[in-house]
Every structure is written in C-alpha cells, then in structure tokens.
Design an enzyme around this catalytic site. Structure first.
Site: not given
Ligand code: CMC
Length: 447
Positions: A325, A382
C-alpha cells in the site's frame, strides 16, 4: 492454521501527531533564500507550503505519484500508515465496524458528525426514496453487449445521471449539492445491480422501500421475479461491514480523481463516474478481482512458494495482488477486520473454500519473507475481501463494483467538502518537459 499477529486497534495516544517543531523551512535557490511556511494538520505530517515557490524562484517541484505532496486540506479521513490507524471524522474504523452501519457512516462522512436517531431516520428515508433509476436507463444499459464488464456499465450509467438531473446541477446551491450526494449514494447500488442482472439476462428488479440499504441491494441482485428471496442476515451483515470498510480512504487515486474533475466545476455525477473508472485499475480497487484470479491460478497451498518467488523476481511482472500500500507500512487495519470476518462468515455460511487456505499460506509466507518485510508490504483491504464476496455469491466481475458502492459515500463527502473549500482551485499540475526543443515543420517529401 496459523494466525498472524496484528497490532492493537488505535487509542487516542496512537493518534497523536509527532514533531510540531518547525514553523517554516528555508529553501536556498542560488543566491536567493525563500522562507516557506510549514502548515500544521491536527494529526499527521506537517506540510511545507510551496505555493509561493515558483513566483519567487521560477522553480517547480517534481513528485511523480504524489508520494510527498498534499493536494488539499480535508477533515474527512485520517490515516497513519506507519501505525496502521484509520479514522473517519475522528472515529477509529474498528469502532465503526463494530457499532455502526454503512448508512450511518455515509451520513458521518458527508456531514461530519454521527446522526441523532431522528436525523438518521430522515437520512435513511431520503436515501430510500431516491433509489429508483429513470426507466430510460434500462434502454441505455441495453446498448451494452451482454458480456460488458459491470464497471464499464456502472461508470457510464453514473455519468449519464447528469443528463437526467440537469435541472438540479446548480453547484452554487447547497441544497442541490446535497441532493446530488444523496442521489449518488441511493442510486449507485440500483445501477450496480441492474448492470449485473443485464449481464446474466435477468429482468431488472426495482428497489424495495420496505427493507434497509443492504437488504435492498441484495434483493435487486438476487431476487427472481418468480419467488421471494430468503434473506440471510449473515450475508447482509457482512456486506454492510464491507461497505463501511470501503467507505473512505482520504486522497486515494479515485477520490483524488473525483476532486480533480470536481475542481473544474464539472457536475458531481461526472466527477464520481471518473472516480469509478480510476477505482477500476488493478493497482487500486480492481485488486480485489485480481486477488481472486491470482488465488485461483495458484490453486493449492503447495504452489504458494512459487508465487512468492515470482513476486520477488524483478524480471517477472507478477505482483502479489492484495499486498502493499502506498500509505500503510504496517497492517492495513481494514485487512485485519476483513480477515477475522472471513473466518466468521465462511464458518457461519458453512462454506469450505480451499482458496482461503491458499490465501492464509500466502500471507504467512510473504510476512516472513525478507523481500516483503524489508519493503513493509502487508496484506491490504483487497486481500481477503474477494473470498468473502465469493462466499456471499457475488460474481468476481462485481467485486470492484462492490468497492464502488461503499466508496461512493467517501467520494461524495470529498466532493461536498471541496465545493465549499475557500482555497479550492482547478487542479492543474505542471510537468518536466522531455520532448524536442522548437523545430521547423517539413513537408512530407522532406521527412
Ligand atoms: N508484490 C511484490 N512486490 C511489491 C508489491 C507486491 N504486491 N507491492 C510493492 N512491491 C515492491 C515494488 O516492486 C517495489 O520494490 P523495489 O523497491 O525493489 O522497486 C516496492 O515494493 C515499493 O513498491 P511501489 O510500487 O513503489 O509502491 P507504491 O506505493 O507505488 O504502490 C501499490 C502501492 C498498492 C500500487 C503496490 O503495492 C501494488 O501494486 N500492490 C498490488 C496491488 C494491490 O493490492 N492494490 C490494492 C491497494 S489497497 C486498495 C486501495 O486502496 O485501492
């Protein structure tokens, strides 16, 4: 099976903001020092007000994805991502989940206070009497192919409401703004159920006035014309709780979209329709549908290790859906409530879903894996919600629609707040241009 330890629900002490030391910060740009005021929220991080920066230095700021940028002032919802705290108008989500109901939470988000008994009755009555959709909307839905995704149908039909209520779209009139908010809360479940029934070829069911908000939605979804629906209170209670948990989440992508569209003076139906389309993405509300698909693909608990390995592999686009998140770097408090509820609901309904075991193994494996620990990736709202929706017999394509029904309360609360914000301006970010410098047009023969 192993249960993973979660932090305790917030107390007042948890929610007290940290350092309030700085009143301003000074930014030095060449030989110019600019003093920038520091704004103090009631809770949470102080904010450097950079609105004078460009005028004084010619510089813009860059923050792709708004990771460190507040886009507005808001009194609706507070999140402390490090401590796993979520408050709606100051009330901890755990207390609302235990004692309130969705419609009361919607009132709270919209109006800022919990309603008296009389105010709640009047609100419920008003919402109930705005649940009908215009008969012509049926023709509109019939324009879709039978296999259209219900999120596409919901977004389009919510946008189309502006064409049915264009006589009450004077945004200067507080009563017309309030009425639009009520209409959205009332009609989104009707439109959502209609989209579902259209996709399975069942006649659309009119909303009943003699039942509550959630029961009405379940009737519109599942009642056959030929026989009454036997209501299961476990199902209705679970759905009500899921709507509460989804109701608001401060400036998330879809709410920010509603505000961005709202900042142009566009009407509330257009603004909320835009929010629905933003919610659809798998990084946001679409994750609940994606989680169930992922669990289905993993299939059995013995394949969990392979899935975790794939999620860590940077050359593989696979991510653990329902994990991570932007704000929570601790347990998402909603995930904790939903996980407990999943066990209870499946038990009470007598559902033995093997995907629950896959989900629990996956959670356990990820929470002890260094990759996830280092990055503070925890299950989010989720992760378990899809398993409950499945047990409640909600079809997978409808999962994000369910999220949208709950989130409509938050979207309208933010839209209403924005409309009276004296600092509200059209949202208009700047950019770092990376294209060509000026160049001369050449005729086709010279290119
Ligand atoms: N699985 C594997 N690696 C992950 C995941 C995951 N679900 N989420 C983040 N990471 C890694 C990412 O690759 C990055 O690694 P590195 O630092 O080595 O590059 C690090 O963790 C930070 O991730 P980010 O993508 O920069 O973080 P963000 O804040 O931009 O993204 C997120 C947040 C929710 C989009 C992401 O965690 C994600 O894609 N999760 C899966 C989709 C999901 O469950 N979304 C629902 C969010 S909660 C409901 C809502 O409020 O919408």
């Amino acid at each position: 099976m192993r249960q993973v330890a979660c932090p305790a629900p917030p107390t007042k002490e948890h929610a007290v903001s940290d350092s309030k030391a700085l009143d301003q910060v000074t930014l030095t740009a060449g030989d110019k020092a600019v003093a920038l005021p520091v704004l103090k929220p009631t809770l949470g991080n102080d904010c450097v007000d950079i609105s004078r920066l460009t005028k004084e230095t010619g510089l813009f700021t860059y923050d792709s994805g708004f990771t460190a940028t507040a886009s507005c002032k808001s009194a609706v919802t507070y999140i402390d991502g490090d401590k796993g705290v979520l408050l709606y108008r100051g009330y901890p989500i755990e207390q609302l989940a235990e004692h309130s109901n969705f419609l009361e939470v919607a009132y709270l988000l919209m109006n800022g206070e919990l309603p008296s008994k009389e105010a709640f009755s009047a609100f419920e009555n008003e919402v109930t009497h705005h649940t009908m959709m215009h008969e012509k909307l049926k023709n509109f839905l019939q324009g879709f192919n039978y296999d259209a995704h219900p999120m596409a149908m919901l977004a389009a039909s919510v946008a189309s409401l502006s064409a049915f209520y264009h006589d009450t779209l004077d945004l200067e009139d507080p009563e017309q703004r309030r009425l639009a908010a009520i209409r959205l809360i009332a009609k989104v479940p009707t439109l959502a159920a209609a989209a579902y029934r259209y996709s399975i070829g069942w006649p659309i069911r009119y909303p009943r006035n003699n039942v509550g908000y959630v029961d009405r939605f379940l009737h519109m979804m599942f009642e056959l014309p030929s026989e009454p629906l036997e209501m299961n209170p476990v199902v209705a209670k679970a759905l009500d709780l899921l709507f509460i948990l989804h109701a608001d989440h401060e400036q998330n992508a879809s709410t920010s979209t509603v505000r961005l569209v709202g900042s142009t003076g566009a009407n509330p139906y257009a603004s909320v329709a835009a929010g629905i389309t933003a919610l659809w993405g798998p990084a946001h509300g679409g994750a609940n549908e994606a989680v169930l698909k992922m669990l289905d693909e993993i299939g059995t608990a013995d394949k969990v290790e392979t899935a975790v390995a794939r999620a860590k592999d940077k050359s593989d686009p696979f991510r653990l859906m329902g994990f991570g998140h932007r704000v929570y770097k601790n347990f998402d408090p909603r995930a904790k409530i939903i996980r407990e509820m999943t066990h209870k609901v499946l038990g009470e309904l007598g559902v033995d879903d093997p995907l629950l075991e896959v989900a629990m193994k996956l959670e356990e494996a990820a929470l002890k894996d260094e990759y996830f620990v280092e990055r503070k990736l925890y299950p989010n709202v989720d992760f378990y919600s899809g398993i409950i929706y499945k047990a409640l017999k909600i079809p997978t394509e409808m999962f994000t629609v369910m999220f949208a029904i709950g989130r409509t309360a938050g979207w309208v609360a933010h839209w209403l707040e924005q409309q009276v914000d004296p600092e509200m301006k059209i949202g208009r970010p700047r950019q770092i241009y990376t294209g060509y410098d000026v160049r001369d047009y050449k005729g086709a023969g010279d290119r």
